[in-house]
Structure formats: structure tokens, C-alpha cells
Design an enzyme around this catalytic site. Sequence first.
Site, PDB file in Angstrom:
ATOM      1  N   CYS A 247       0.839  -0.911  -0.005  1.00 46.34           N
ATOM      2  CA  CYS A 247       0.038   0.089  -0.083  1.00 46.34           C
ATOM      3  C   CYS A 247       1.012   1.382   0.058  1.00 46.34           C
ATOM      4  O   CYS A 247       1.881   1.085   0.772  1.00 46.34           O
ATOM      5  CB  CYS A 247      -0.817   0.021   1.429  1.00 46.34           C
ATOM      6  SG  CYS A 247      -1.672   1.410   1.485  1.00 46.34           S
TER       7      CYS A 247
ATOM      8  N   ASN B 177       9.315  -0.277 -10.155  1.00 42.74           N
ATOM      9  CA  ASN B 177       9.008  -0.846 -11.420  1.00 42.74           C
ATOM     10  C   ASN B 177       7.581  -0.863 -11.711  1.00 42.74           C
ATOM     11  O   ASN B 177       6.789  -1.030 -11.123  1.00 42.74           O
ATOM     12  CB  ASN B 177       9.457  -2.170 -11.303  1.00 42.74           C
ATOM     13  CG  ASN B 177       9.554  -2.968 -12.627  1.00 42.74           C
ATOM     14  OD1 ASN B 177      10.211  -2.555 -13.567  1.00 42.74           O
ATOM     15  ND2 ASN B 177       8.428  -3.693 -12.513  1.00 42.74           N
ATOM     16  N   GLU B 178       7.334  -0.151 -12.927  1.00 43.85           N
ATOM     17  CA  GLU B 178       5.951  -0.084 -13.476  1.00 43.85           C
ATOM     18  C   GLU B 178       4.893   0.281 -12.427  1.00 43.85           C
ATOM     19  O   GLU B 178       4.185  -0.738 -12.228  1.00 43.85           O
ATOM     20  CB  GLU B 178       5.694  -1.525 -14.182  1.00 43.85           C
ATOM     21  CG  GLU B 178       6.583  -1.591 -15.344  1.00 43.85           C
ATOM     22  CD  GLU B 178       6.375  -3.058 -16.192  1.00 43.85           C
ATOM     23  OE1 GLU B 178       5.580  -3.820 -15.466  1.00 43.85           O
ATOM     24  OE2 GLU B 178       6.873  -3.325 -16.965  1.00 43.85           O
TER      25      GLU B 178
ATOM     26  N   CYS C 152      -6.057   0.772  -3.419  1.00 47.63           N
ATOM     27  CA  CYS C 152      -5.963   0.136  -2.078  1.00 47.63           C
ATOM     28  C   CYS C 152      -7.131   0.697  -1.255  1.00 47.63           C
ATOM     29  O   CYS C 152      -7.396   1.861  -1.430  1.00 47.63           O
ATOM     30  CB  CYS C 152      -4.838   0.298  -1.389  1.00 47.63           C
ATOM     31  SG  CYS C 152      -4.697  -0.542   0.185  1.00 47.63           S
TER      32      CYS C 152
ATOM     33  N   CYS D 224      -7.508  -0.049   1.821  1.00 50.99           N
ATOM     34  CA  CYS D 224      -7.282  -0.403   3.453  1.00 50.99           C
ATOM     35  C   CYS D 224      -7.603   0.802   4.375  1.00 50.99           C
ATOM     36  O   CYS D 224      -7.952   2.120   3.859  1.00 50.99           O
ATOM     37  CB  CYS D 224      -5.915  -0.608   3.451  1.00 50.99           C
ATOM     38  SG  CYS D 224      -4.880   0.703   3.832  1.00 50.99           S
TER      39      CYS D 224
ATOM     40  N   CYS E 117      -5.585   3.929   3.761  1.00 52.87           N
ATOM     41  CA  CYS E 117      -5.977   4.698   2.652  1.00 52.87           C
ATOM     42  C   CYS E 117      -7.113   5.662   2.843  1.00 52.87           C
ATOM     43  O   CYS E 117      -7.461   6.591   2.295  1.00 52.87           O
ATOM     44  CB  CYS E 117      -6.134   3.704   1.506  1.00 52.87           C
ATOM     45  SG  CYS E 117      -4.750   3.133   0.714  1.00 52.87           S
TER      46      CYS E 117
ATOM     47  N   GLU F 135      12.408  -1.394 -21.321  1.00 48.74           N
ATOM     48  CA  GLU F 135      11.910  -2.834 -21.568  1.00 48.74           C
ATOM     49  C   GLU F 135      11.573  -2.991 -22.883  1.00 48.74           C
ATOM     50  O   GLU F 135      10.474  -2.284 -23.382  1.00 48.74           O
ATOM     51  CB  GLU F 135      11.284  -3.245 -20.726  1.00 48.74           C
ATOM     52  CG  GLU F 135      11.677  -3.329 -19.174  1.00 48.74           C
ATOM     53  CD  GLU F 135      10.803  -3.967 -17.981  1.00 48.74           C
ATOM     54  OE1 GLU F 135       9.956  -4.684 -18.544  1.00 48.74           O
ATOM     55  OE2 GLU F 135      11.092  -3.875 -16.874  1.00 48.74           O
TER      56      GLU F 135
ATOM     57  N   TRP G 102       3.801 -15.471 -18.429  1.00 43.16           N
ATOM     58  CA  TRP G 102       3.873 -16.235 -17.128  1.00 43.16           C
ATOM     59  C   TRP G 102       3.135 -17.457 -17.211  1.00 43.16           C
ATOM     60  O   TRP G 102       4.115 -18.612 -17.519  1.00 43.16           O
ATOM     61  CB  TRP G 102       3.327 -15.320 -15.970  1.00 43.16           C
ATOM     62  CG  TRP G 102       3.773 -13.937 -15.684  1.00 43.16           C
ATOM     63  CD1 TRP G 102       4.995 -13.576 -16.245  1.00 43.16           C
ATOM     64  CD2 TRP G 102       3.462 -13.069 -14.960  1.00 43.16           C
ATOM     65  NE1 TRP G 102       5.231 -12.234 -15.552  1.00 43.16           N
ATOM     66  CE2 TRP G 102       4.058 -11.823 -14.780  1.00 43.16           C
ATOM     67  CE3 TRP G 102       2.054 -12.819 -14.185  1.00 43.16           C
ATOM     68  CZ2 TRP G 102       4.076 -10.801 -14.242  1.00 43.16           C
ATOM     69  CZ3 TRP G 102       1.881 -11.673 -13.323  1.00 43.16           C
ATOM     70  CH2 TRP G 102       2.698 -10.654 -13.173  1.00 43.16           C
TER      71      TRP G 102
END
Lengths: 659, 659, 659
Positions: C107, C141-142, C151, C153, C156, C301, C309
Site C-alpha cells: 500500500c 518498477n511499473e 487500495c 485499506c 488509505c 524494456e 507467465w
Amino acid sequence: MYFGVDYYPEHWPEERWETDIKMMKELGINVVRIAEFGWSVIEPKEGQYNFSLYDKVIDLLHQYDIDVILGTPTATPPAWLIEKHPNILQINKQGQRNNFGGRRHYCFNNLNYQRYTHKIVTQMVEHYNDNEAVIGWQIDNEFGHEASDKCYCDDCQKEFQNWLKEKYSTLENLNQTWGTVFWSQSYNSWDQIPTPKETWTAHNPSLLLDFYRFSSDSIVDYQKMQVDIIREKVAEQWITHNLIFTGHTLNLDNLARDLDFVSFDNYPVWGGLAKPVNPETTAFNHDLMYGLKNQPFWIMEELIGAQGWDQIGYLPRPNQAKMWTYQALGHGAEAIIFFRWRACRFGTEQFCHGILDHDGKPKRKYKEIKEIKEELDLAGDDFTNSTRKAKVALYHSYDNMWAWQIQPQSSAFDYREEVEKIYRPFFNKNINVNVISQLSNLEQYEILVLPILFLVNSDWIKEIESFVTNGGKLVLTYRNGVKDENNIVTDKTLPGFFSELAGIEINEYESLQVNQQNSVVFENKEYDTRVWSDLITLTGAKSLAEYNQNFYAGTPAITENKYGQGEVYYIGCSPDDKLLSYLYERILIKTSLNAIETEKGVEIIKKTGEKNNYLIALNHNSQSYKINLSKTYKTIDGKQAKTELQLQPFDGIILKQDI
Amino acid sequence: MYFGVDYYPEHWPEERWETDIKMMKELGINVVRIAEFGWSVIEPKEGQYNFSLYDKVIDLLHQYDIDVILGTPTATPPAWLIEKHPNILQINKQGQRNNFGGRRHYCFNNLNYQRYTHKIVTQMVEHYNDNEAVIGWQIDNEFGHEASDKCYCDDCQKEFQNWLKEKYSTLENLNQTWGTVFWSQSYNSWDQIPTPKETWTAHNPSLLLDFYRFSSDSIVDYQKMQVDIIREKVAEQWITHNLIFTGHTLNLDNLARDLDFVSFDNYPVWGGLAKPVNPETTAFNHDLMYGLKNQPFWIMEELIGAQGWDQIGYLPRPNQAKMWTYQALGHGAEAIIFFRWRACRFGTEQFCHGILDHDGKPKRKYKEIKEIKEELDLAGDDFTNSTRKAKVALYHSYDNMWAWQIQPQSSAFDYREEVEKIYRPFFNKNINVNVISQLSNLEQYEILVLPILFLVNSDWIKEIESFVTNGGKLVLTYRNGVKDENNIVTDKTLPGFFSELAGIEINEYESLQVNQQNSVVFENKEYDTRVWSDLITLTGAKSLAEYNQNFYAGTPAITENKYGQGEVYYIGCSPDDKLLSYLYERILIKTSLNAIETEKGVEIIKKTGEKNNYLIALNHNSQSYKINLSKTYKTIDGKQAKTELQLQPFDGIILKQDI
Amino acid sequence: MYFGVDYYPEHWPEERWETDIKMMKELGINVVRIAEFGWSVIEPKEGQYNFSLYDKVIDLLHQYDIDVILGTPTATPPAWLIEKHPNILQINKQGQRNNFGGRRHYCFNNLNYQRYTHKIVTQMVEHYNDNEAVIGWQIDNEFGHEASDKCYCDDCQKEFQNWLKEKYSTLENLNQTWGTVFWSQSYNSWDQIPTPKETWTAHNPSLLLDFYRFSSDSIVDYQKMQVDIIREKVAEQWITHNLIFTGHTLNLDNLARDLDFVSFDNYPVWGGLAKPVNPETTAFNHDLMYGLKNQPFWIMEELIGAQGWDQIGYLPRPNQAKMWTYQALGHGAEAIIFFRWRACRFGTEQFCHGILDHDGKPKRKYKEIKEIKEELDLAGDDFTNSTRKAKVALYHSYDNMWAWQIQPQSSAFDYREEVEKIYRPFFNKNINVNVISQLSNLEQYEILVLPILFLVNSDWIKEIESFVTNGGKLVLTYRNGVKDENNIVTDKTLPGFFSELAGIEINEYESLQVNQQNSVVFENKEYDTRVWSDLITLTGAKSLAEYNQNFYAGTPAITENKYGQGEVYYIGCSPDDKLLSYLYERILIKTSLNAIETEKGVEIIKKTGEKNNYLIALNHNSQSYKINLSKTYKTIDGKQAKTELQLQPFDGIILKQDI
Ligand SMILES: [Zn+2]
Ligand SMILES: [Zn+2]
Ligand SMILES: [Zn+2]
């Protein structure tokens, strides 16, 4: 006649109100419904009541002679209440608590919510019970909608256990009735009985059916609490609720019991639908609403503009709202309230378009409403109060619907579709149907239809047998008579209860799946059948159609049996519309009923007033048609005589004839 | 031969029992299975054991010379137990606890549940271990079914960590083996290792595979606990379990290890299926069951009527149950028990139809069972004990199946479909196949097939090489040899392990998706391929087929390599059935095996008894066929000689021939 | 020019490193990105920092003159951190906590995570800020990938309430702006305001839009924290982030603000895709990246091998990676880094293929990389630094995208598809487009396109009006100008804001659903339209096309209005590509722009260097084409002159011309 609109003054600046009301007046509007989501307006903080906004609006409406229906605002518990009592929010089947941010976010069995409901309703009714403008009350809004019909919280589980104690008295009785010996599910304490939360297999079907009944009773009881508060304090003001009918766990027969009359929210198209539902769907809904109390009902929300939340869809065509209005009146509505005055600029229903769009200017829809009112004024009270008689009764049972929801038995089965299939040929032939909720006083009918009546109650047999014996035509379908009222399969050979009446036995059957079909031969022609194949053994009946495929080719699929003075028809499959139509013709010829054949989507309704007979002609299609009238009718203004009628796309026309 | 039925006396009034048993006797039934969901019957309250119901039934059965198999009732922990220990209920991948109301609602690693299992099984076996009627025990029911194969509760996480400690000894070893350095997933405490609960990306594939193995071991250990209790106390009574095979996380090889023999629940059609699965699917299931212990198995539940919970489907055709029975016997079953005696009037399985329907009357299915038994009596023990030899071995590995479930690699990939595709041509050519679970004793085979064997163990290489060197034909497919037993990709050029044997290298490959296809040219004809394209470089092999599309048109797709006295075939794509059939013919011609060509869906099985050779002819289709027999056979009653055979729809015929 | 590869030394034995680096050197690689998932390598236990692995690799790279980009490893909080602070894991819309085992499992508003982020980034930057090999930093990263953008929670929710306090100051203001009076959702305490967790109805659209903005700001602030730590301690080293663009709740304009330059991860095909996305999709992505800061960007990239995957897909064709590289350079990239060096043997990305496959051998892809570098060396810095001017601006707004995600209004609506439809004709005509994120400095453009700009800000009007008045061509589409920046529908007649500019009013509209279409007549030919129909009333504009179906046949659908020196086009429907192409031609003829017509999938990009003009010809198709060049160009080695060009399948060719 009451002709109105749903109005949300709280969504607009006070400066606009009089402009709105003047425009309403110009349209001939004489009633508005307000306040049904206004809890935070009335009680912005706990215990601080403030009716000034609605007081002002009601005063202003009253100045313009517009009556008011007040909604109790309990469909939308406000943020402060949820903050204080978060367990008001329901628990779903997966065990997750609902969240604040929509509507209908409360558990009917939550004691806190019942307490707060009691307070807000009491406050409102004490404030408005002697207000001259207020003619009646709408309880809450669309009970059961938005998955609010079933809650799986601990309070509900406790109440379900109490409900079962009340029903079964002893655990022995419950275990015996439900067959809990199956899969070791016997209970030795009431506390063990679960609500049917998600499992990796299916629950006991008898438990499920009782949970559905309990859930429905929870709603009915919650409404009753509000009804009781209001009734105690009002004199002339009546009480209604705006019902919907979309397969919820809510027995509308029971819900209607405590109301002065029922109201219906009529949306032939909504959300992302590309086109309206079939005309017979709307017709069936109206007939069902009428049947709830066997008396006229109100339309509390009648679609006028394109509707939807995240997705909009079909734009109702010019005149189509008028046509739907006349259909409602034709099927027994006595008052029409359009939803809504003006499209809201904010909130979830931003794209629910009203008589006015967001810009507030009078445009096409505004003009149409004006025309509708002018025509209805010409038609007058004699038209509004006119009635239609039905000689066909179609029995509809919520218990039965739920049993099918629990066990659809075929992937091709859709409860609503199958019931409508049985209703549709009557609609197509313009024959009135009473959708009945009690199997009593059947002597007034010539035809009794029991569509897919899976679940039967042995108390009915005498009434039904006597109906047939005295000459009635009984129409049964596949899967009639399979189960008793506890969702237990009969140990009689099928169709159980109906076997003798129908003169048949069913010793095998096959469930057909989506994309599967069989066919039958009826009067030397082949017709498709779907969903189900009962393999019928004749024990007195005569076969009207036989299967044409599979190892059971040649086996009877539809039968006719003489019984007493009457006949019993059993339809062991789900045939296509054409076959059903021919079959109904075979039945109708033995009755006093006359079909009026029209093009598909052209509907003719005949009603009888004190002064005139009325003919309502509705064109549900986008093409034009010319229809011939069997007799001469006058236009509603009395100025022209008509023996034929030109129906424009989506036209709705009322004609009359002196009695 | 044992010929029986699954019976639930607890579902019916005691008065009916003797009627049922007399009818069973009339059918020739000599064994029934009971009690496998009867926990609440035996122990209605904690610690109060009451065997009277089953005692009475067993006595009555015994009077009629019917033997009894007792199920331990642990598939259905009763309500009182769940009320006391709710954490017996599993936790699913999303972290939600299962709920009471179905079956199989327990965690295999829950210590409370293990304790209660111990008690109920001990009670039962002490009560029945010397009962003359009781011949054996079934442990629990269909392990793994209904998503019960994997649990993500805290107990399971703890046990998984212990299981890993046992396997890897040190965290360094685990981190190294799994490659946890990827995405910073290294563990520095055993407590940190999660079960693979839902994440927004995919878990480490090595962790996943170990979790699947752990889950399977949990079931195997749980069964073992029950087996040990029973074995200690019984003399002659045997122990089995009724297996299913539908891709669960359960290694049936391991599960079979602790049983005297395995049983199989054979449902070629179930729950809303419009038609039965392919005949080769059933055949493969039977061959797989036989292979688990290389010995005959029992059918513990053989379909006789239409089946389903909320949805019913295909009605088994007249004689089809007989045909399925003979197929089972042909593939190595030695006893048949039909599911179930009579359709239950209540509970989740209301629409699981038995030999009798709800009305309890003997009808078509009753007569069919009678005929089956009469024919089998004519065939006698020599037939039941007859055997069939196989020269083809097809290796099936659960670890490999799970690795594919974890990484299907193509949306068009279905593990079961791909394995069956490789099995199907043998089935179509009526060539016996042993589905083997160990790569050992290969010298008895002429052909060894390793379908989509993604995951390989370096221990096998010697055995396989020696098989080929000595003249065996080895059939490999795309993606063979990609990974080691820890789900780690080899750093050898593909097909890794098999590269030298196959005489090829694979330097590129492409995954084809649903609706995508390529084609290959084999012997100048073009055939479709799907799912995968290996682009093969020949390093000794010869190309049998080349791709015909894409930039890799002309590249070898299927190859043949001489190796020692044998040959190695590599199929780098998923070709259509025709091509595979022609390819197999090319291989078969080099062996002693003879295909028997029949119409699709017509199955011929040859078995050898002590006295007779047997030919079983099965027609899985709804058409009739005439087939020519290569030799003269006698009908099973010995009365007629046959050189050709008329097969009616769904026919099953046993013929014999003196040895 | 920087030409590099993403390298994961931690996945391979130290002995292999020098082999890898020598091979990189052979390819001409001069930069690698490392460490972006290496937290557990650097800090295997809390507080124990160990940089030795990366130190060694960086030293080795430096010896071979290869520069290094360091990723901060915060996309993968390690197991020990999650064990210690499990509430770092996000909560999803259904209220379920995410689990350890993937990546991006944190988060942004969790204070513990912010504290640990601070520590690890500080440690890294203090260790490497003066390392000569390290030229820059990639933050995390990304951002936003894998559903990590939102999120729900408690932290948040609290931060969301604070964010709202900051924005609205008072609850009155918030209630008024959002229209919380709708459905009694008024708040009388900030604590009552929910995050939009799942409900059984839709949330308030203004709350939703603010929650989307808040979620984006949470990411931007989290990045800013890291940027600030690094900036404070570095001298020359720059800071970037590798962006993706797939509809996340992340405003890339805001994210780019704090970076030296943006980087883009370019995957034209991924996972189980059967073929790459359309070439204009990739082109649009590049143009959008360029537009974020109006300056060249890096590809961090660039796809080289098949990716996925659990599922792999399309194998990039020979030369296709080169073609994609040239497309990126053509659209404004200045450096290319390929993903990844070698396919990993373990972990989730086992099937993400790199320049090398698992076997580590140099094969086809290795040779292609070498060829790309050799050609780019021939082209030299003059090519890399060359620029392209655009006279067309297409405005893209994240707020608007989110508003459409919240209310797509039609089941046929796909935001990305509709924007690309408007962009595509420019791409097809090889006309440069600037995707702009601010409506300012419009004087440099001749055409301004505002595709489906639902949400408008009244501040823009002056700028846009002045653009048109001064001769600009403004292209508007259906649903432009419907709402204000708070997601509130305008009370002006549509297109509200744009009504006067466009010379039209829209008094009715219809949403078309999937499989629904209408058609329009444009210059006497009929063309399909989908998604939406605005029914236009002309108030000054001239109709260019009229609907051809439904009751609104004949009503204007596309209009042109002269306004000042310019013209305003309004496209009230979603027309097919052909009609748009013809319409654009009508507009282009009035500008200085020249289309270059090519076959579909053949792309021509012209750039201007200091020494040469460049022409990049790209063939996105699997067929060959011959194209004629309008002028004579030289091959990149200067050796041949070309007036026509043969494009092989997936060819990418750079030509030059002296200035
Ligand atoms: Zn509840
Ligand atoms: Zn567990
Ligand atoms: Zn959070």
C-alpha cells in the site's frame, strides 16, 4: 385520474422549484411523489429533524393544487447511522459485509435499523398526517432490489432459527421434513442450523426453500412495522409500495396484503439494454400486479427517458411512452406517475433521464406528456374506471419460482421465460388473463393454466378437480406435480398429484440443455421442443403430439384427457410458439372465448366502462400497420367514426363505443 | 462375481427395507455398500453411538445372503462437530472459510478433525470387524472432490512449512531450489513461507508444485490413519476407496499404495451434461485405475440413471448402462456396484436417479439390471477373471499434470484433452494400453509413450535409454523434457533430457492460442495442428512432417530417430487425430501389434480366460453397425456361432471362443 | 546512443557473469539495468545490508565499459518485511487483503512501508551515488501494474479523507460539489466518507473520480519521496521510471513531472496474445510517452522474445524486434534497453524469453540484436538526435479516462479503442501527432483533436476559442463537454462548453450496445457507426453526414462550423475507419499537412537531423511490399541510392538524405 411525476426538489436550487411546478401544472400533473430517499434531508444528524425543505415544496405544490405522495426514506440509511451501527450493513452469501455508498444497504432483521426506522417514520407521519396536500404514503422503495433480498448475517441466522422453531416446533420434525439424514446434516440444536452461505456443493433444497420464505417474510414484516406506525396516525391517507418483479426472494402476494393498493415501477427498458423487453413481458407484469389484490394498481414510476447508471441504452421512441402508459391503463393501472421530473446532474442516477433533461428545457418528451394528459382528459373517468374481465386464470406462485431457482434442472431453463411462453399465446390472441395467486374461486374461469408448477400443495386438489369436473379446461406443463410444499419429491408416479386428472403416467424424462432440442409431431407437422422431455405413458388420455427424435421417438409428448365435464391438457415439453398457438386454438374452440388475431406486437385491449366500451390499440413495433375493427368505434374526442385504424410506429390509440 | 448396489436405508422407512432387499435379490445383487455418509446416524450426539439402524439392515441383508461394504462416514462431519470446532472447515484460496451445508467440508490437517475421525472409525471397526456380512471397508468418499483437495488455513500453512523442512532440511536449500531470489522472495525463516493464496500476480511455480504435493500428501496421510486403525482390528475384511479422476491435487498412485485394491466411481455423464464423455475418456479412466496397482479394480458407483444436483442432463439410453458395465469389465474391473438403489426424495441428490426412481416401482432400468446379471452369470467366473495383455505403456504422472495446471502455457491447452489425444489412436485401433505410473519394468512393452511430459526426473534416463536400445519404440511429444522435478527449466537445449535420444534440438517454439492453428505436411498431405509448435533442428533424426505456415514453414515438426535397436518419435505439435493415426500405423508396423479397425465409437476388447477367449463388442453410438469377426465366436450362452455381429445402438455383447 | 539490456546477475552463478558480459560486449551493449527486484539480495535480513553481489557485477561491467542503471527494489518488499508488517499488503475492493507471493504487494499509504522504503533507498544511494559506472536510477518498477493502483485499506481511507479535506476545506463544500443529497449520502463527519468498496449499486461518480485522483496522487507522492532522497545525494546521476500505459489509476503527466525523463516498457505482445497489438497502438503509446515531457524518452524494456507467465503466446518474427526498435526511435525514443538478457530458469517469469533462452546459447535473437546495433552505429548520433515536428495535437486526459471508466455509458464503449479510432487515420496517413497533456501553446498546431472529452474544465475555453479564431481546425467527438471537472453533468444544452464553437445543440442521444449499429450518409455513401448517436440540431453549423436508420434518420450526425478564421468539426457518432479517413481528408486539404498514403500496416516516419533527413520505413505485416519514395534516399551505409524500396515481412529500414 391521478397523473403525476416523481420529483426530487432536494436536487435543485430552491429558486428553480416554482418554475418546475408551473411547468408541471402546464402538463396537467396533479400529483407528485417526493422524499423517498430524503432521510439525510430530514434528519441530517441523529435526532435533529428538519422538515423545512419538504414543507416548503409541499406548500408550493399545494398552492398549485398538486397532491403529494410521501415516501418513507428507509431505502437509504444515512452515513451517520452506518458509522454508528455498521452492522446494519448486510452480509452476503460469501460472508462479506456490504459497504456504504449505494442504497438498500441494510439488514431487515437488524434491531438497530428497526429502531431507527421506527423513529424516522414516526417523525414523518406525525409531521405530515394532517397535511392537506399529502394523500398517501409509499413505504421505502422497491423492496428486494439490488440483491438486498437475502442477508446472511448472524442476526439473520438467529431469526431464521426462530422462524424455523415457529414453523416446525421440534427439531425431530424439521430433521424429518427436510431429510437432514442425507449427508449427516441432522441438527440436534437449533443453533446449528446455518443460513445457506456459499459451500462447495449445493445445500439441502428444503433448507434453501425455507430460507427463501424466511427472507421474504423478513421484508414483509419490516414493511408491516412501517404500515402499522402510519395507519395508527393517519385518517384518509393511504399506504402503498412501489413493487418490481424480477425474481427476487420476495413474495409479492404477502407484501401486497398489508397495503391499500400496490404500485408498480414500469421500466420496459433499462441500463444497457439495446431494446425494450417483449410487450408480453410488460403485459404479464401488469396482469400480475393487478392479480395481487384483484384490484387496480398505480404506476409509481413510468419510464419516459433513456435510463441507466454506468450504462445507458435504448432511447424510447417518440410516442412510445404514451403507448406504454396506455398499455398499463389497459391492464388495470388507474394512475400514472412518470419517473422522473428532470435528469439529476450528480449521483449514481445521472443518466436516468426524466421528462426534462439536465438542461431543464421543455423538449420532445415534455410535449408528449402534455399530449398524453390531453387525450386522457378527453377519455375521462369513465375510461380510467373501465374494467376488463378474464376467463383465463394463470396461477403464479413464489414458492414454486424459488424452487426452480434452487434447482433449475436444465441449463436451458429460465423460469420467467418458461412462464411467459405459456402466457404468450393468450397475449398474441388478445385474450385477457388473470394472473392469480390463490387457487380458489375458480368457477369464474373457463381455462386454468398451471405453468411449470413443480411444487404443489395437496390442499388444492379438491378445488382443481372440481374446476375440471364442472367443465373447466386445465392446462398443465412438464414438471407439474413433482414436489410437495417442502421441496420433497413425491413418491407417487409422476405427474403425482395430477396423474389421474391428466390420465397419464411419466416413467422417464430427460433434461435438454442449451443448444439441445427435440421435436414433436402435432397434427402431422413437426415442431421444435426444448428444455425438457417427459416420456408419457397414456393411462386414459389421448396423445396429441409425439416426440420425433431419440430413442423415445413416437412417445406421447402432449396429451388431452376428458375428466368429468372438462378436459386436462398436459404439455410434457417446452414447445415453440407456433405449436402452443395451435394447441391453444384447439382448447379455445371448446370455450366461449374469442381470439383477436393481430400482427405480432400489435395489442388490442377491450375494456368496459359505465358509458362506453373502449378499445385500446397498441403498436409495439417500429413499422406501421392498418387494422380492421370488427365494429365501428369513435375516436376519443368523439369526432370521427372508425372501422379501420392506421397504427403508426409505437402508436397507442384509445377508441370508444357507446354501450 | 460381486454385483451390487449402493444403498441408503437411512433414507427410507424401516417398513420398506425388506421390499427393497427382496427386489435386490430378484436382480441377483449379492453385495451392497452402505453407511458412507451415516455419521449422524451412528453418532447423533457427541459420544452417543447407536449402530442399531445399520445392525438391523445388515442382519436383513445377511438373511438374504447379501454381503456388505461399510463406508467410513468421514466425508460428512455432522453439524454438532462443526458447531463445536468450526475451524474444521477449510479456508479457500481467497481466504474465506467454507460453510456447513454440503459435504467434504473439512481440513485434512485439522487436529480436532483427525481426533474425531480416529474415534468414529475405531467405534465402527470395533463394532463390525467380526460381522459375517461385512466383507470390507471403503474409506471416506471420493477424496479430493468438490474443491476439497486444497486448504489454505493456518494449520495447513504450518504443516506445509513442516513438510518443506522435512524435504529441504535448510532454508538455503529451499531458497536455492525454488529460486526465491526472483522478485525478492527469499525466506529467512520457515514461518515466512506462505500457502499460495490469491495474489495479483502468479506465485513461484516451484512453491506451487510443492504445495500441490503437500496437499496430496495430506490426503494420503489422512487416509493412512484410517487404514491403520482398521487393519489393526480386522482379519479378512479388505480396505478400498472409491476414486475419481478429474484433475484434483491428489496423487492416486500414492493413495492406492495403502489400499487392498482401488475402486472407481464411473459417471460417463453427470449434472447438466448434454451427452456422455467420449468413450475413450471412460476407457482411459479404467486403464488408469487398473494401472494404479496393476491389478483388477472395483466399480463402486456405476451410473444407471440420469444424474445431477441442481441440473439434470442426458438420460442414459436403453442398454447403455450394460454397455458401460461391459466396458469396465473389459478394461479390468472385477466387480460392479450400481449407484444407487432408489432416487432420494430429499437432500442435494434428489435428482440422482437409481435403479428405482422416487416412486420405487420396477421399470426399464430394473429390467436392464436383471438382464445384465443374467448374462454375466452365463459368462461366469472364467470371464470375470479373464485378463488382457498390453504391449503399449503410456506413462502418467501427477507431478507433471500439476505442473501443467500451474503453467498451461497456451490458452488452447487442456491437460486431459492432450493426454487423451495421444491415447485415442490406440483406443480407435482397439490396442490395449497400460497406463503406468512407474517408469520401470519397461522390457514387457514394445511401445512407450510419454505424453506432454514436461517434468522429468533424471533417474529415469537409464531405464528409458535401455528400453530404446533394446528395440523399444519411444513416442515423445512437444514440451517433453523441459523441466526438472522441482519445476525448474533445464539449462540444456531442448528437449533436454531427450535431445540425444530423439536426435533433435529445439531452438524456438511458439504457443498457439484458442482458435489458432498451424498445419504440417506428412507424406504429402496437409494436417491441422494446434496448441504448440516446436521448431525442430535435426541432429541425427529424420523429419517426418514439416510445418506449412508462418515463417517457420518447412521446419521439421515430427521426427523419427533410430537409436540402438529402437526408434524415437518426437511430435513437436498437437496434430489432428488423422495424422496421429497414420503416424501410429507407421510405428505399429515395426511391432508385433495388430490394430483392429472399427467404426468410431465401436470398441472391441479381447480378453483371455482359463477356458475361453472373450471378445467384448461395445457400440458407444446411437446408430447400428454390422461388424465382421476375424474368427468364429460363440454367443455367451454357447447356443449360436457368430462370424459377424449386429450391434444395436449402445449395445454391449460378450462372445466367447474355446481356447 | 545507449543500447542496453536488462540483466539479473542474481539469477545466475557468479561463474557465468563474465561470459554474459563478454557476449553483451560483442553485441555492442553499453548499458545494463540491474537490481530493481533485488531487495532481499541487498538486505537479506532487516538492517543487514550487503551490496557485494551488485558491487562485483558493476565492477565487472565497468571493466568492459558498460554503464549501469540501478533500480530501487521497492516493487518487491521481501518476506521478512511482510512477516513483520503484514498490513503493508493492500486491501482490495472486496475488502480482502492481498497475499505475499507475487510483486507490487504494498500500500502506497502505509507508513511502515514508507519508512522501510526510505531506509533501503537511502542505503542504496549512499552506496552508489559516486560509483562511476552508475549513470542513473530507475524508481521502483511499473507503478500501477497488477491491480496495485488502488487500495481500500483503513490507512488509505484515512488518507483519502485528508486528501478531501485539503481539496474541499469544508464538508458543506464537498457535499454540495458531489451532490451527496442524492440517496441520502451527505456526510456530517469526514470519518464517514468511505473508499468506494464493493456495493450492490454504483457509487457516487464524483466520489469515484476523486478516489481515482487520490489513488494516483498516492503513487506520485510515493515516487516523489524516493526522488527526493536520491536527488539530495547524487550529482550527475539522473532519475527515471519505467512507465506502462494500460488504463491504470495513475496520472502519468503527474508522475513524469518529478523525473528527469520518462522511460517506457514496450511489449507489443505479451502473455497469451495470439498476435501483437495494432501498430497504431504502439505508435500512440510512444507519442504519449514523448508528450509527457515533450522530450525524448527511453525504452527501458523492449520485447525481444516470446513473453508470458502461465501462458506464452506469439513468437516475435525474425526482424520484428528490429522493426519495433526503429518504430520507437522514430516516435521519439533516444535509448533502447532490451528485456531481458536470458530467460530465467525459475520463478514466475520462467517463460519471459530474452536475447538468450534458458540454454544460454547465442541463436537467432542474439544475431538480430547484433545487426540492429551495427545499423544504428552506421546511422550514428545524428539519427538518434533527429526530431520530428507535428502540426496535429491530440489531447489526452487521465481525469477524462477515469470518468469513462466509471461510466462507460455503452457496453460497446472501450476508452482506448475510441481514442485510437480518432488517432488511427493520422497514423494511416503517416502524419505526425503530438499527444498533449496540457491545452496550452496551441498556436504551434493546425489541428487540435479532443477525442471523447467528456470531462471539461472551463479554464480551457479561452485557449481553445483563440486557437479556432486564429484559423485552427478543431475536431470534437460525441460526448464532448458533457461534464465539469467534478464529474457533474452540465446544465447547459449539449455539447455545453462547445455548443457555440460547434454551432450545434444536442437535444437527444442514444447509446448503442455491442452488436448494435447505425449508419450515416456522407457524400452520398453509407458508412457504419457504433457506440453512440448524438441527434444534432444545427444552430449555425452545416451538416456533413446524417443518420440513415431509426426514427432519427435524416438527423445530422457530423457537422462543420466556421468560427473565426477556423473550423470546428463535431462527430456525433463512432464512425468506421473509412468515413473518418475521408473526413480527415476534407480537413487536411485546408491545412499545410500532407498525407503519405501507404498500405495498411506500412509506416513511414520522417525525421530531421543536423546533417541528414531520415526516412524510417516499417512493415508491420507478414507480406512484402514495394513502396515508391517521393525523393531519392541513400541506404544507411551511404552505399546505395533508392527511389523505391522493397519491404520484407516485418522489415524496418532507415534511409537518409543530405540536408
Ligand atoms: Zn442480516
Ligand atoms: Zn487446512
Ligand atoms: Zn492502503
